[in-house]
Design a protein around this motif. Structure first.
Motif, PDB file in Angstrom:
ATOM      1  N   GLY A 144      -7.773   3.860  -7.158  1.00  0.00           N
ATOM      2  CA  GLY A 144      -7.263   4.111  -5.707  1.00  0.00           C
ATOM      3  C   GLY A 144      -8.219   3.480  -4.698  1.00  0.00           C
ATOM      4  N   TRP A 145      -7.840   3.599  -3.455  1.00  0.00           N
ATOM      5  CA  TRP A 145      -8.694   2.939  -2.298  1.00  0.00           C
ATOM      6  C   TRP A 145      -8.968   4.041  -1.262  1.00  0.00           C
ATOM      7  CZ3 TRP A 145      -4.326  -1.109  -1.888  1.00  0.00           C
ATOM      8  CH2 TRP A 145      -4.292  -1.883  -2.974  1.00  0.00           C
ATOM      9  N   LEU A 146      -9.925   3.651  -0.392  1.00  0.00           N
ATOM     10  CA  LEU A 146      -9.899   4.426   0.952  1.00  0.00           C
ATOM     11  C   LEU A 146      -9.754   3.251   1.973  1.00  0.00           C
ATOM     12  CD1 LEU A 146     -12.992   6.993   0.649  1.00  0.00           C
ATOM     13  CD2 LEU A 146     -10.494   7.403   0.279  1.00  0.00           C
ATOM     14  N   ALA A 174       0.611  -1.303  -8.748  1.00  0.00           N
ATOM     15  CA  ALA A 174      -0.623  -0.986  -9.698  1.00  0.00           C
ATOM     16  C   ALA A 174      -1.240   0.235  -9.480  1.00  0.00           C
ATOM     17  CB  ALA A 174      -1.261  -2.320 -10.005  1.00  0.00           C
ATOM     18  N   PRO A 175      -0.879   1.411  -9.322  1.00  0.00           N
ATOM     19  CA  PRO A 175      -1.388   2.631  -8.818  1.00  0.00           C
ATOM     20  C   PRO A 175      -2.630   2.971  -9.827  1.00  0.00           C
ATOM     21  CG  PRO A 175       0.632   3.224  -9.735  1.00  0.00           C
ATOM     22  CD  PRO A 175       0.584   1.731  -9.474  1.00  0.00           C
ATOM     23  N   ILE A 196      -8.521   7.471  -9.940  1.00  0.00           N
ATOM     24  CA  ILE A 196      -6.790   7.032  -9.848  1.00  0.00           C
ATOM     25  C   ILE A 196      -6.154   8.009  -8.929  1.00  0.00           C
ATOM     26  CG2 ILE A 196      -6.826   5.464 -11.656  1.00  0.00           C
ATOM     27  CD1 ILE A 196      -5.431   7.610 -13.269  1.00  0.00           C
ATOM     28  N   ARG A 197      -5.162   7.391  -8.300  1.00  0.00           N
ATOM     29  CA  ARG A 197      -4.334   8.265  -7.458  1.00  0.00           C
ATOM     30  C   ARG A 197      -5.204   9.339  -6.436  1.00  0.00           C
ATOM     31  NH1 ARG A 197       1.511   8.828  -9.430  1.00  0.00           N
ATOM     32  NH2 ARG A 197       1.656   7.337  -7.712  1.00  0.00           N
ATOM     33  N   VAL A 224       1.143  -1.256  -0.077  1.00  0.00           N
ATOM     34  CA  VAL A 224      -0.037   0.135  -0.234  1.00  0.00           C
ATOM     35  C   VAL A 224       0.988   1.314  -0.002  1.00  0.00           C
ATOM     36  CG1 VAL A 224      -1.436   1.145   1.497  1.00  0.00           C
ATOM     37  CG2 VAL A 224      -2.099  -1.132   1.135  1.00  0.00           C
ATOM     38  N   THR A 225       0.593   2.237  -0.875  1.00  0.00           N
ATOM     39  CA  THR A 225       1.243   3.407  -0.686  1.00  0.00           C
ATOM     40  C   THR A 225       0.231   4.498  -0.338  1.00  0.00           C
ATOM     41  OG1 THR A 225       2.928   2.939  -2.438  1.00  0.00           O
ATOM     42  CG2 THR A 225       2.343   5.468  -2.237  1.00  0.00           C
TER      43      THR A 225
END
Length: 426
Positions: free
Chosen positions: A164-166, A159-160, A184-185, A137-138
């Motif tokens: 994206g995630w929360l 794989a950015p 994304i991002r 995770v970044t």
């Protein structure tokens, strides 16, 4: 040897002259700062309690004994003139502090921008620190108190561009779940009442000719799909995602009090400060109309303006608040006061405070130099939202009463290079 100067030399001398003029103007508030020790005790007695936390991403000017070999630091300032406390941090480009909901221990989560796997957890008094690691995770810079803990903007390290995630964690940093952010991002996350809004940079990780001041136009971001997504606050399902213009990445958001958000973007393009012959007349005119900051002289790159957009969950991108080279260059931070019905942004390169009152379509623009803050960075409302703190890369924080545009006090402290500030009420 002839004393005649070529076009490049002339442009450089003109730019240096403009910068000198700007630095002299910027230096005027410094004289008043000599009296800060006399100002602060008289005014600060009426300020709300709490701490202003300045999130530094560079420790070079900070006291070495306080920060050691850390990547960044938190400068903790008391609003009533207490000596600053410096707390070391291992998060690169430290961007946000989040006090989780349902938090009996009073922990504070510290989040860095493009920080791989690391979120730091501080005690309420900053005397203890714990590092939590999340493989693969970044973290992307910002978070939001939510439910049993916090939502943190994140992406896959490998794989950015898959989206994206929360990341939903509890108050001790234990992961509960992760949900799609809708783009994304992701970078910023804000509460819009029944909805959560997420700003997505929308850039590809690899860029072309970044930071090359030898080129007249320099692309700092390879922009693909900047956007703002709205998630249902209860289910965290993505309800809508609205694309933004691709001349910049989407950085920060501010609720506008009516369910929509204001969004600022960071320019993908920089102009050479000195090369006059290789830019279009329109871009050259923008550059000519503005004074250059010292950081622009050092880098050789000029910050172009971008508008602030209003984005509605159902209607998408609506009002565009137009740009000016003297008012909207390099949007840095947002702050919101519901009690005042006021949204504030700092624009670092144009050294302005951008103030949008609810119900008014024309923002109020004020020079940050008026309040003794060159190169403004972070902004945060104090207590119930009646007062505004604004920090600058000139080692000071101004406390302002927005309604009267009155400067109450200036808190002097070595701050380091930073992007944001946060106010902790306790």
């Amino acid at each position: 040897m002839s004393g005649r100067k070529g076009p490049a030399d002339f442009s450089r001398r003109r730019a240096m002259g403009k910068m000198l003029g700007a630095s002299l103007v910027a230096g005027l508030p410094a004289f008043s700062r000599a009296n800060t020790a006399q100002i602060a005790p008289h005014v600060a007695d009426g300020l709300p309690h709490g701490r202003i936390c300045v999130l530094s991403y560079s420790t070079a000017p900070l006291p070495p004994l306080a920060v050691g070999g850390a990547s960044g630091a938190i400068a903790v300032l008391g609003v009533n003139g207490e000596a600053p406390v410096y707390v070391p941090s291992d998060s690169p480009n430290l961007h946000d502090l989040v006090v989780p909901a349902s938090n009996p221990e009073g922990t504070i989560l510290a989040i860095g921008h493009e920080s791989r796997e690391l979120v730091e957890i501080f005690s309420n008094d900053f005397t203890s620190r714990e590092s939590r690691r999340y493989a693969g995770v970044t973290f992307r810079g910002h978070g939001l108190a939510y439910g049993a803990g916090a939502l943190i903007a994140a992406e896959s390290t490998t794989a950015p561009l898959e989206g994206g995630w929360l990341l939903y964690v509890d108050a001790r940093g234990k992961e509960i779940t992760r949900v799609a952010s809708g783009g994304i991002r992701p970078h910023d996350v804000v509460d819009c009442g029944d909805w959560i809004a997420v700003a997505h940079y929308g850039d590809r990780p690899r860029v072309t000719n970044a930071d090359l001041a030898s080129s007249a136009c320099n692309l700092l971001f390879d922009v693909a799909a900047p956007s703002v997504a709205f998630l249902n606050k209860h289910t965290l399902a993505v309800e809508s995602n609205w694309a933004l213009p691709t001349d910049g990445v989407a950085t920060h958001l501010c609720p506008d009090g009516e369910g929509a958000v204001l969004v600022m973007q960071m320019q993908a393009q920089r102009l050479s400060c000195f090369q006059a012959d290789q830019v279009t007349p329109a871009l050259a005119q923008v550059r000519e109309s503005a004074s250059l900051l010292p950081v622009e002289i050092e880098s050789g790159l000029f910050e172009l303006p971008l508008p602030v957009h209003r984005v509605d969950r159902l209607k998408g991108v609506g009002t565009k608040f137009e740009t000016s080279a003297t008012t909207q260059r390099r949007g840095q931070s947002f702050a919101r006061s519901d009690s005042l019905g006021l949204s504030v942004a700092t624009f670092a390169a144009s050294q302005t405070l951008w103030m949008k009152w609810d119900g008014w379509d024309r923002p109020e623009i004020r020079s940050s130099l008026r309040f003794g803050v060159p190169d403004p960075r972070g902004c945060a409302f104090l207590g119930g939202g009646a007062l505004l703190a604004v920090s600058g890369n000139d080692n000071n924080v101004a406390i302002i009463e927005p309604k009267s545009a009155r400067l109450l006090t200036i808190i002097p402290a070595v701050l380091g290079r930073h992007s944001h500030i946060r106010h902790l009420a306790t």
